[in-house]
Design a protein around this motif. Structure first.
Motif, PDB file in Angstrom:
ATOM      1  N   UNK A  52      69.470  56.328   5.319  1.00 49.90           N
ATOM      2  CA  UNK A  52      68.843  56.698   6.488  1.00 49.90           C
ATOM      3  C   UNK A  52      68.961  55.685   7.275  1.00 49.90           C
ATOM      4  N   UNK A  53      68.239  54.513   7.003  1.00 47.00           N
ATOM      5  CA  UNK A  53      68.014  53.219   7.868  1.00 47.00           C
ATOM      6  C   UNK A  53      69.307  52.701   8.176  1.00 47.00           C
ATOM      7  N   UNK A  54      70.271  52.725   7.406  1.00 46.27           N
ATOM      8  CA  UNK A  54      71.711  52.338   7.940  1.00 46.27           C
ATOM      9  C   UNK A  54      72.062  52.981   8.866  1.00 46.27           C
ATOM     10  N   UNK A  55      72.032  54.415   8.793  1.00 46.25           N
ATOM     11  CA  UNK A  55      72.428  55.546  10.070  1.00 46.25           C
ATOM     12  C   UNK A  55      71.668  55.030  11.247  1.00 46.25           C
ATOM     13  N   UNK A  56      70.356  54.771  11.172  1.00 47.14           N
ATOM     14  CA  UNK A  56      69.561  54.629  12.208  1.00 47.14           C
ATOM     15  C   UNK A  56      70.142  53.395  12.915  1.00 47.14           C
ATOM     16  N   UNK A  57      70.469  52.342  12.289  1.00 47.50           N
ATOM     17  CA  UNK A  57      70.984  50.930  12.782  1.00 47.50           C
ATOM     18  C   UNK A  57      72.364  51.213  13.524  1.00 47.50           C
ATOM     19  N   UNK A  58      73.151  52.163  12.665  1.00 48.13           N
ATOM     20  CA  UNK A  58      74.385  52.748  13.349  1.00 48.13           C
ATOM     21  C   UNK A  58      74.380  53.364  14.646  1.00 48.13           C
ATOM     22  N   UNK A  64      79.557  51.593  13.723  1.00 46.89           N
ATOM     23  CA  UNK A  64      79.645  52.357  12.316  1.00 46.89           C
ATOM     24  C   UNK A  64      79.142  51.533  11.407  1.00 46.89           C
ATOM     25  N   UNK A  65      78.522  52.277  10.288  1.00 49.48           N
ATOM     26  CA  UNK A  65      77.920  51.377   9.269  1.00 49.48           C
ATOM     27  C   UNK A  65      78.665  50.246   8.764  1.00 49.48           C
ATOM     28  N   UNK A  66      80.187  50.543   8.552  1.00 51.37           N
ATOM     29  CA  UNK A  66      80.781  49.585   8.097  1.00 51.37           C
ATOM     30  C   UNK A  66      81.059  48.398   8.996  1.00 51.37           C
TER      31      UNK A  66
END
Length: 75
Positions: A52-58, A64-66
């Protein structure tokens, strides 16, 4: 199947992305709903984000997360 014995690590350049936006750790923390200490730990590589936090940053950085997190390996 591949061998997953090596420890996987996440590498990020959040401090660079943050600098590009000219925002402080606190401003990023407020925008994504975490503490400044969490942002600091992420930037230092001491904390791996939840999905979830990775998506928030994205979403915040519009990347993209990548693009934000790269996979590294430690032997």
């Amino acid at each position: 199947m591949g061998n997953l014995k090596a420890k996987l690590t996440l590498i990020n350049e959040l401090h660079v992305l943050r600098a590009e936006k000219k925002i402080t750790q606190q401003e990023l923390a407020d925008a994504i709903g975490v503490t400044r200490a969490t942002v600091n730990a992420l930037e230092k590589g001491n904390y791996n984000p939840s999905l979830e936090l990775a998506f928030r940053l994205s979403l915040f950085f519009e990347k993209s997360i990548h693009d934000i997190f790269k996979l590294g390996e430690e032997e």
